[in-house]
Design a protein around this motif. Structure first.
Motif, mmCIF file in Angstrom:
data_model
loop_
_atom_site.group_PDB
_atom_site.id
_atom_site.type_symbol
_atom_site.label_atom_id
_atom_site.label_comp_id
_atom_site.label_asym_id
_atom_site.label_seq_id
_atom_site.Cartn_x
_atom_site.Cartn_y
_atom_site.Cartn_z
ATOM 1 N N ARG A 557 -19.906 -7.457 -6.067
ATOM 2 C CA ARG A 557 -18.944 -7.015 -5.073
ATOM 3 C C ARG A 557 -18.834 -7.773 -3.705
ATOM 4 N NH1 ARG A 557 -19.256 -0.984 -2.147
ATOM 5 N NH2 ARG A 557 -17.256 -1.119 -1.334
ATOM 6 N N ALA A 558 -17.746 -7.998 -3.312
ATOM 7 C CA ALA A 558 -17.350 -8.570 -2.036
ATOM 8 C C ALA A 558 -17.905 -7.625 -0.961
ATOM 9 C CB ALA A 558 -15.822 -8.781 -1.677
ATOM 10 N N ARG A 559 -18.508 -8.223 -0.125
ATOM 11 C CA ARG A 559 -18.959 -7.761 1.193
ATOM 12 C C ARG A 559 -18.728 -8.707 2.568
ATOM 13 N NH1 ARG A 559 -23.719 -9.198 3.575
ATOM 14 N NH2 ARG A 559 -24.112 -7.313 4.698
ATOM 15 N N ALA A 560 -18.545 -7.942 3.626
ATOM 16 C CA ALA A 560 -18.535 -8.784 4.814
ATOM 17 C C ALA A 560 -19.516 -8.261 5.849
ATOM 18 C CB ALA A 560 -17.118 -8.707 5.590
ATOM 19 N N GLU A 561 -19.829 -9.064 6.732
ATOM 20 C CA GLU A 561 -20.622 -8.756 7.792
ATOM 21 C C GLU A 561 -20.292 -9.195 9.023
ATOM 22 O OE1 GLU A 561 -24.508 -10.005 6.277
ATOM 23 O OE2 GLU A 561 -24.478 -11.740 7.520
ATOM 24 N N GLY A 562 -20.148 -8.247 10.128
ATOM 25 C CA GLY A 562 -19.687 -8.638 11.505
ATOM 26 C C GLY A 562 -20.479 -7.604 12.361
ATOM 27 N N PHE A 563 -19.655 -7.973 13.864
ATOM 28 C CA PHE A 563 -20.144 -7.314 14.742
ATOM 29 C C PHE A 563 -19.484 -5.863 14.899
ATOM 30 C CE2 PHE A 563 -21.304 -11.267 17.192
ATOM 31 C CZ PHE A 563 -22.562 -11.225 16.948
ATOM 32 N N SER A 564 -19.992 -4.755 15.043
ATOM 33 C CA SER A 564 -19.520 -3.571 15.404
ATOM 34 C C SER A 564 -18.830 -3.723 16.799
ATOM 35 C CB SER A 564 -20.638 -2.319 15.714
ATOM 36 O OG SER A 564 -19.996 -1.325 16.665
ATOM 37 N N SER A 565 -17.635 -3.234 16.947
ATOM 38 C CA SER A 565 -16.818 -3.290 18.071
ATOM 39 C C SER A 565 -17.109 -2.467 19.460
ATOM 40 C CB SER A 565 -15.397 -2.934 17.875
ATOM 41 O OG SER A 565 -15.230 -1.567 17.638
ATOM 42 N N LEU A 566 -18.210 -1.465 19.037
ATOM 43 C CA LEU A 566 -18.638 -0.530 20.009
ATOM 44 C C LEU A 566 -17.481 0.437 20.238
ATOM 45 C CD1 LEU A 566 -20.785 -2.642 22.663
ATOM 46 C CD2 LEU A 566 -21.254 -1.460 20.313
ATOM 47 N N LEU A 567 -16.471 0.422 19.329
ATOM 48 C CA LEU A 567 -15.352 1.326 19.378
ATOM 49 C C LEU A 567 -15.325 2.044 17.975
ATOM 50 C CD1 LEU A 567 -13.036 1.840 21.472
ATOM 51 C CD2 LEU A 567 -11.646 0.701 20.095
ATOM 52 N N PRO A 568 -15.976 3.279 17.914
ATOM 53 C CA PRO A 568 -16.228 4.030 16.674
ATOM 54 C C PRO A 568 -14.815 4.026 15.973
ATOM 55 C CG PRO A 568 -17.479 4.979 18.418
ATOM 56 C CD PRO A 568 -16.472 4.020 19.050
ATOM 57 N N THR A 569 -13.589 4.339 16.435
ATOM 58 C CA THR A 569 -12.513 4.708 15.601
ATOM 59 C C THR A 569 -11.875 3.312 15.104
ATOM 60 O OG1 THR A 569 -11.821 6.434 17.174
ATOM 61 C CG2 THR A 569 -9.978 5.505 15.787
ATOM 62 N N GLY A 570 -12.074 2.312 15.734
ATOM 63 C CA GLY A 570 -11.560 1.023 15.389
ATOM 64 C C GLY A 570 -12.766 0.619 14.200
ATOM 65 N N ASP A 571 -13.944 0.741 14.279
ATOM 66 C CA ASP A 571 -14.842 0.291 13.352
ATOM 67 C C ASP A 571 -14.595 1.219 11.927
ATOM 68 O OD1 ASP A 571 -16.104 -1.212 15.036
ATOM 69 O OD2 ASP A 571 -18.069 -0.195 15.008
ATOM 70 N N ARG A 572 -14.251 2.457 12.058
ATOM 71 C CA ARG A 572 -13.937 3.183 10.941
ATOM 72 C C ARG A 572 -12.565 2.753 10.381
ATOM 73 N NH1 ARG A 572 -10.205 6.878 10.351
ATOM 74 N NH2 ARG A 572 -10.043 7.482 12.780
ATOM 75 N N LEU A 573 -11.578 2.245 11.189
ATOM 76 C CA LEU A 573 -10.306 1.868 10.481
ATOM 77 C C LEU A 573 -10.521 0.543 9.825
ATOM 78 C CD1 LEU A 573 -7.847 2.772 13.459
ATOM 79 C CD2 LEU A 573 -7.925 3.829 11.152
ATOM 80 N N ALA A 574 -11.426 -0.175 10.335
ATOM 81 C CA ALA A 574 -11.768 -1.558 9.753
ATOM 82 C C ALA A 574 -12.370 -1.295 8.548
ATOM 83 C CB ALA A 574 -12.537 -2.477 10.674
ATOM 84 N N ARG A 575 -13.433 -0.717 8.461
ATOM 85 C CA ARG A 575 -14.015 -0.367 7.200
ATOM 86 C C ARG A 575 -13.116 0.028 6.197
ATOM 87 N NH1 ARG A 575 -18.351 2.135 10.689
ATOM 88 N NH2 ARG A 575 -20.278 0.741 10.514
ATOM 89 N N GLU A 576 -12.143 1.179 6.484
ATOM 90 C CA GLU A 576 -11.230 1.449 5.384
ATOM 91 C C GLU A 576 -10.406 0.149 4.834
ATOM 92 O OE1 GLU A 576 -8.938 4.792 7.656
ATOM 93 O OE2 GLU A 576 -10.892 6.038 7.707
ATOM 94 N N ALA A 577 -9.955 -0.374 5.824
ATOM 95 C CA ALA A 577 -9.069 -1.574 5.258
ATOM 96 C C ALA A 577 -9.898 -2.436 4.471
ATOM 97 C CB ALA A 577 -8.376 -2.421 6.672
ATOM 98 N N PHE A 578 -10.993 -2.860 4.844
ATOM 99 C CA PHE A 578 -11.906 -3.541 3.952
ATOM 100 C C PHE A 578 -12.223 -3.107 2.511
ATOM 101 C CE2 PHE A 578 -12.646 -6.289 7.577
ATOM 102 C CZ PHE A 578 -13.039 -7.466 7.248
ATOM 103 N N THR A 579 -12.425 -1.748 2.469
ATOM 104 C CA THR A 579 -12.536 -1.034 1.453
ATOM 105 C C THR A 579 -11.253 -1.128 0.393
ATOM 106 O OG1 THR A 579 -14.233 0.592 2.370
ATOM 107 C CG2 THR A 579 -13.161 1.173 0.443
ATOM 108 N N ALA A 580 -10.021 -0.738 1.095
ATOM 109 C CA ALA A 580 -8.913 -0.906 0.332
ATOM 110 C C ALA A 580 -8.545 -2.287 -0.364
ATOM 111 C CB ALA A 580 -7.681 -0.492 1.331
ATOM 112 N N ALA A 581 -9.261 -3.147 0.496
ATOM 113 C CA ALA A 581 -9.052 -4.786 -0.031
ATOM 114 C C ALA A 581 -10.194 -5.208 -1.032
ATOM 115 C CB ALA A 581 -8.921 -5.651 1.179
ATOM 116 N N GLY A 582 -11.006 -4.122 -1.451
ATOM 117 C CA GLY A 582 -12.171 -4.337 -2.536
ATOM 118 C C GLY A 582 -13.329 -4.847 -1.979
ATOM 119 N N ALA A 583 -13.469 -4.695 -0.611
ATOM 120 C CA ALA A 583 -14.984 -5.135 0.039
ATOM 121 C C ALA A 583 -15.479 -4.334 0.997
ATOM 122 C CB ALA A 583 -14.414 -6.534 1.013
ATOM 123 N N ARG A 584 -16.988 -4.431 1.018
ATOM 124 C CA ARG A 584 -17.849 -3.527 1.807
ATOM 125 C C ARG A 584 -17.949 -4.043 3.050
ATOM 126 N NH1 ARG A 584 -22.512 -3.414 -0.210
ATOM 127 N NH2 ARG A 584 -23.804 -4.189 1.486
#
Length: 612
Positions: A557-584
């Motif tokens: 399974r594809a996964r990516a690791e990066g920094f949290s933005s310290l902006l919870p809503t932005g982090d949530r949206l990013a996780r959703e976009a990566f999930t839609a693209a097939g990656a955690r």
């Protein structure tokens, strides 16, 4: 764009004084109430020096400890003898000074404790005449030849390390000189020069969108990061990657602070002794595979202003690799690449090295024989054609280096097409200048592309809960708050610079879609430096981006690791976009100072991947 550090390397890193050229604490020790400046010259180097050398080294060391005001005159006299044209006198002075330095080290070792002044005093003795060392090249070379023998090997490791930390603050002690001293004093595993090999084609750059990570390399200088911040970050990396080797280049203060955690986190802490390396090991070197399969460190030939010391970061890694890691890496070697590169400006897939026009700028300028982008020529067909032709040549060279074709994430103006359209393309391409490609585009397995989007960023801000905005303010220590912060953030996303970047990002997204990729957009925010409570001279803006990540395929399974933005809503949206693209997407505690200087997680890490 991360790279040139605002204010210059020395000012930011708190290294040597530009006025004196060496550690101001050391000169303060020698001034001792003006004695260094006021000391009367001896009638002759030989008479004065031999008067000191009549005393056994141990006796002089003891006397100088009792009467430190004598130190400047003693070193001045002995230093002039060392530089004398009288070969016998110079040889006697060298022998005597070495005996004194070694005896002083043994005295501190017997004492069992030492202060900063003790360390600086010993270093002054080893350098003989610190002021002359910094300003007189011939004298410096003579002293550098002595330094490997200037410390008794029986002294405690702690004293040795304190000395090396101070030594590397001295202007004139370059990497090669420091490496010789470190090796002679037992502080380095090997000389990096022993592992240098000529560059040869055939190096293998692994696919960054698929090959799993087996080791990660970080650079964590104490002048950027606190022990608490580094510990939180490394603990999160270890939790996310339990079996991965974690190699951390750091200096003495942070290494000592992290040592209690090193065993629990299985960290390999590599001592840099205060050399002014940046926290971005991605850019200056690539970790690739030699034809026989071992790890090879490929160092770029091009320097970045304010980050010149990073040219030695790859050799530093080779010099200090622990034996067990070195064996696992097949006894790592290194070489210098034949063409410039910047790994923050290249995304590697199995079939291509994806770049932008700005990736190639140093090489294009070299091919054109100029030191600046000839923007004024882009209103003519000839000027555009000349620049694009050089870009294609540079792209072919870079493709040869990476072992796969170089492809652009955006279109290039085509010769023969209407001039107004080509001029407009060049204008839009200019909107991406100053931004690293990995901060605005992410490529995932399966031809998925995530491209940053300022429209999505503006929409994020418009719907941002007040508690998120406050989290952002606290996380980055911003000055404004509440409605004032909201208004200034919104204005920053609508500036002319933001509009130019917006046009570039849309152009890239359209082009990647035309190349057959499934393109999704991620929010992007521009935060002006003047929002910081203490900008400290920083200008421009930094990016709050969810693109600057490292990708692998683990357990299918594809996964990516990066920094949290310290902006919870932005982090949530990013996780959703990566999930839609097939990656955690796994988000780690950010290294805030790195982010403010536009260094996201991919910039702040380099990796060895499983051989494909």
């Amino acid at each position: 764009m991360k790279g040139e550090i605002p204010g210059g390397g020395s000012a930011l890193y708190g290294r040597h004084s530009p006025a004196w050229g060496f550690n101001p604490r050391l000169i303060a020790l020698l001034l001792l109430g003006g004695l260094l400046a006021a000391a009367a010259p001896a009638p002759s180097p030989g008479d004065a020096a031999r008067a000191w050398m009549e005393q056994p080294p141990a006796a002089l060391v003891a006397r100088l400890e009792r009467e430190p005001a004598l130190l400047p005159q003693a070193l001045d006299d002995l230093g002039r003898a060392l530089a004398s044209e009288d070969a016998a006198l110079a040889r006697d002075a060298e022998s005597y000074l070495l005996q004194c330095a070694r005896e002083r080290g043994r005295t501190l070792a017997r004492k069992g404790t030492w202060s900063s002044s003790d360390v600086q005093g010993l270093l002054a003795l080893q350098l003989v005449d610190p002021e002359r060392f910094a300003t007189d090249g011939a004298f410096r070379e003579r002293v550098l030849g002595m330094l490997p023998r200037a410390l008794d090997p029986s002294v405690p490791v702690g004293l040795r390390d304190d000395l090396l930390l101070e030594l590397n603050q001295i202007r004139g002690v370059d990497f090669a000189a420091s490496e010789e001293v470190e090796r002679a004093w037992g502080a380095a595993a090997r000389r990096s020069s022993e592992r240098r090999v000529p560059y040869a084609p055939g190096l293998r750059f692994e696919d960054e969108a698929e090959n799993p990570l087996t080791a990660s390399v970080y650079s964590l200088p104490s002048f950027f990061f606190s022990a608490t911040e580094a510990d939180a970050f490394l603990s999160a990396v270890r939790q996310a990657a339990p079996g991965r080797a974690l190699v951390v280049l750091t200096d003495l203060p942070l290494r000592r602070a992290l040592e209690p955690r090193a065993k629990a986190l299985s960290l390999r802490l590599l001592e840099t002794y205060g050399r002014s390396y940046s926290p971005w090991p991605r850019d200056p070197f690539s970790l690739v595979r030699a034809p026989a399969g071992g790890v090879h460190v490929l160092i770029r030939p091009n320097l970045q202003r304010g980050r010149e010391e990073d040219a030695h970061l790859g050799a530093e890694l080779i010099q200090n690799l622990p034996e067990e890691v070195d064996r696992a890496w097949g006894k790592a070697t290194w070489s210098e690449a034949p063409v410039p590169f910047h790994n923050g400006q290249v995304l590697l897939t199995r079939d291509a090295a994806w770049i932008t026009l700005h990736t190639l700028e140093p090489r294009i300028l070299a091919l054109l024989g100029t030191d600046r982008v000839p923007v004024e020529s882009f209103n003519t067909a000839e000027g555009i054609n000349r620049y694009v032709h050089a870009a294609r040549k540079a792209a072919d060279e870079l493709g040869n280096l990476y072992g796969r074709p170089a492809r652009f994430v955006h279109p290039l103006p085509e010769p023969g097409s209407p001039l107004p359209g080509r001029m407009e393309q060049m204008r839009r391409l200019g909107g991406g200048a100053g931004y690293d490609l990995d901060s605005i585009v992410t490529l995932l397995p399966g031809s998925e592309a995530l491209v940053a989007d300022l429209d999505a960023g503006r929409d994020l801000l418009a719907k941002l809960p007040a508690e998120d905005r406050e989290a952002l303010r606290r996380g980055y220590d911003l000055g404004p708050s509440g409605a004032d912060l909201a208004g200034r953030l919104d204005a920053a996303q609508r500036s002319p610079r933001a509009a130019a970047l917006d046009g570039f990002l849309d152009l890239a997204a359209e082009h990647l879609a035309a190349q057959g990729m499934r393109v999704r957009r991620l929010p992007l925010l521009l935060l002006p430096m003047d929002l910081l409570r203490d900008p400290g001279g920083l200008q421009g803006e930094f990016l709050l981006t969810w693109n600057n990540v490292v990708v692998e395929v683990r357990d299918g399974r594809a996964r990516a690791e990066g920094f949290s933005s310290l902006l919870p809503t932005g982090d949530r949206l990013a996780r959703e976009a990566f999930t839609a693209a097939g990656a955690r997407l796994d988000l780690l505690p950010p290294l805030v100072r790195s982010v403010i200087l536009n260094g996201g997680y991919r910039c702040a890490s380099n990796h060895v991947r499983v051989r494909g």
